[in-house]
Write an enzyme that holds these catalytic residues in place. Structure first.
Site, mmCIF file in Angstrom:
data_model
loop_
_atom_site.group_PDB
_atom_site.id
_atom_site.type_symbol
_atom_site.label_atom_id
_atom_site.label_comp_id
_atom_site.label_asym_id
_atom_site.label_seq_id
_atom_site.Cartn_x
_atom_site.Cartn_y
_atom_site.Cartn_z
ATOM 1 N N ASP A 153 19.214 -6.301 -2.662
ATOM 2 C CA ASP A 153 18.476 -6.292 -1.395
ATOM 3 C C ASP A 153 17.042 -6.764 -1.670
ATOM 4 O OD1 ASP A 153 17.994 -5.781 1.299
ATOM 5 O OD2 ASP A 153 17.591 -3.640 0.991
ATOM 6 N N ASP A 181 14.426 -13.158 -0.825
ATOM 7 C CA ASP A 181 13.550 -13.066 0.347
ATOM 8 C C ASP A 181 12.272 -13.844 0.084
ATOM 9 O OD1 ASP A 181 11.969 -12.540 2.467
ATOM 10 O OD2 ASP A 181 12.024 -10.360 2.312
ATOM 11 N N GLY A 239 12.544 1.287 7.809
ATOM 12 C CA GLY A 239 12.068 2.663 7.937
ATOM 13 C C GLY A 239 12.584 3.347 9.193
ATOM 14 N N ASN A 291 22.205 -4.178 7.841
ATOM 15 C CA ASN A 291 21.602 -3.338 6.801
ATOM 16 C C ASN A 291 21.235 -1.953 7.324
ATOM 17 O OD1 ASN A 291 21.772 -5.658 5.305
ATOM 18 N ND2 ASN A 291 19.611 -5.757 4.768
HETATM 19 ZN ZN LIG Z 1 15.475 -5.538 4.720
#
Ligand SMILES: [Zn+2]
Length: 359
Positions: free
Chosen positions: A83, A105, A199, A275
């Site tokens: 991830d 990413d 979060g 996710n």
């Molecule tokens: Zn993420």
């Protein structure tokens, strides 16, 4: 032998119109809870580990645990995914430790918090895709920066997340740019920004179209019907989990996540990987608090961990069922990574090829 690549798994999901939740893990209990849920409803699995998880649990511990899970649950195809990889080294060491898929990413610089330029993102993502595909592993890229359309800020999780104020433009993936990005990088899956953030504190009210831009997903899917879309930050933050935490001494302010029905709407428009981390954390933490409150004399960690595992298992199973993942494990015949590497090398899995085939 049931380690599956992300590409094969999401191709199957696209064919049959379902999505696969990607649950984050840091320890054995979470791994067992996910696999237990999957096994009970015959769902293929994506387990993902962040850089934070890898340093918490140690790469050797994590990779041997994945071996163990594959052995314990031989009938469940298991994709092991990095991830938010921040650079080439993170992605390549993950593959070396048995991961079948990585996220590069490049929407953020290697520090994991500074928004990067489009050119940087294309270059580093294409480089990682070329290397990963050479050994049959899959690659997820990200275009757009994850952030809250309500607050205009990103949210760091496990040390990863945009810092400082973001523009609306940054926080919503541009559909035309997405086409260019996928063709240039040859990613297998694309994470897009549509107003979700990491979060627990995603929205201060039940999200509507102003703060959760599901129309962006629909526009991208229209232009890229063969690209697997990924929704990050897609915990639903269920009220009952907030209530358990707060009824047992917790002090979580009221918050709202991404409603399951919005995710299901996304699945109708090309979302194939969803996710989920916060919901699992909350399910477990709620049980820790409950045991600690109900039995203050308790000190056996298993008395805390067992109900926590059960709560996480139930949550995972509910997502497998809501996303249509359930019932599909037995339908998949896993293609070995060497064979996937040949298909990538032969151009059979290129986005252009898929587009041509669809036309
Ligand atoms: Zn993420």
């Amino acid at each position: 032998m049931a380690r599956i690549t992300l590409r094969q798994l999401l191709d199957h999901a696209a064919e049959r119109g379902y999505a696969v939740p990607a649950f984050n893990i840091n320890n054995m209990e979470q791994g067992l809870a996910i696999m237990d849920a999957a096994s009970a409803c015959d769902a293929p699995v994506i387990i993902q580990a962040s850089r934070g998880a890898r340093s918490y649990a140690n790469d050797i511990m994590l990779s041997r645990m994945m071996d163990a899970l594959v052995e314990i649950y031989p009938d469940i195809p298991l994709c092991i995914h990095q991830d938010h990889g921040n650079n080439e080294a993170t992605c390549l060491t993950a593959i070396r430790h048995g991961f079948t898929s990585v996220m590069m990413d490049g929407s953020l610089m290697a520090d994991g918090k500074t928004p990067a330029s489009y050119d940087y993102n294309v270059e580093i993502t294409a480089t990682v895709a070329e290397m990963a595909h050479a050994v049959g592993a899959s690659v997820e890229g990200e275009l757009g920066v994850l952030g809250s359309l309500e607050s205009g800020h990103g949210e760091a999780e496990d040390g990863h997340g945009a810092a400082g104020a973001l523009t609306q433009e940054q926080m919503l993936t541009d559909p035309d740019q997405a086409v260019d990005f996928v063709l240039q990088t040859r990613v297998d899956a694309l994470a897009i920004a549509c107003g979700t953030s990491h979060g627990a504190y995603k929205f201060s009210r039940k999200p509507d179209g102003d703060i959760l831009a599901m129309h962006v997903i629909e526009a991208i899917h229209e232009r890229l019907p063969n690209t697997h879309l990924v929704m990050h930050g897609s915990s639903s933050v269920p009220q009952e989990l907030q209530d358990i935490i707060n009824a047992n001494g917790g002090e979580m302010p009221q918050t709202f996540g991404v409603p399951v029905e919005e995710i299901v709407r996304g699945i109708r428009h090309g979302v194939r990987k969803v996710n989920i981390d916060t919901d699992c954390r909350m399910a477990m933490a709620g049980q820790f608090r409950k045991v600690a409150t109900a039995s203050p004399a308790e000190f056996d960690p298993r008395k805390f961990l067992k109900p926590a595992m059960d709560a996480m298992r139930d949550l995972c199973r509910a997502r497998f069922e809501a996303f249509g993942t359930a019932g599909n494990a037995g339908r998949i015949k896993v293609i070995p990574m060497d064979e996937m590497a040949k298909r990538h090398a032969g151009g059979l899995l290129d986005p252009q090829m898929s587009a041509a085939r669809a036309a």
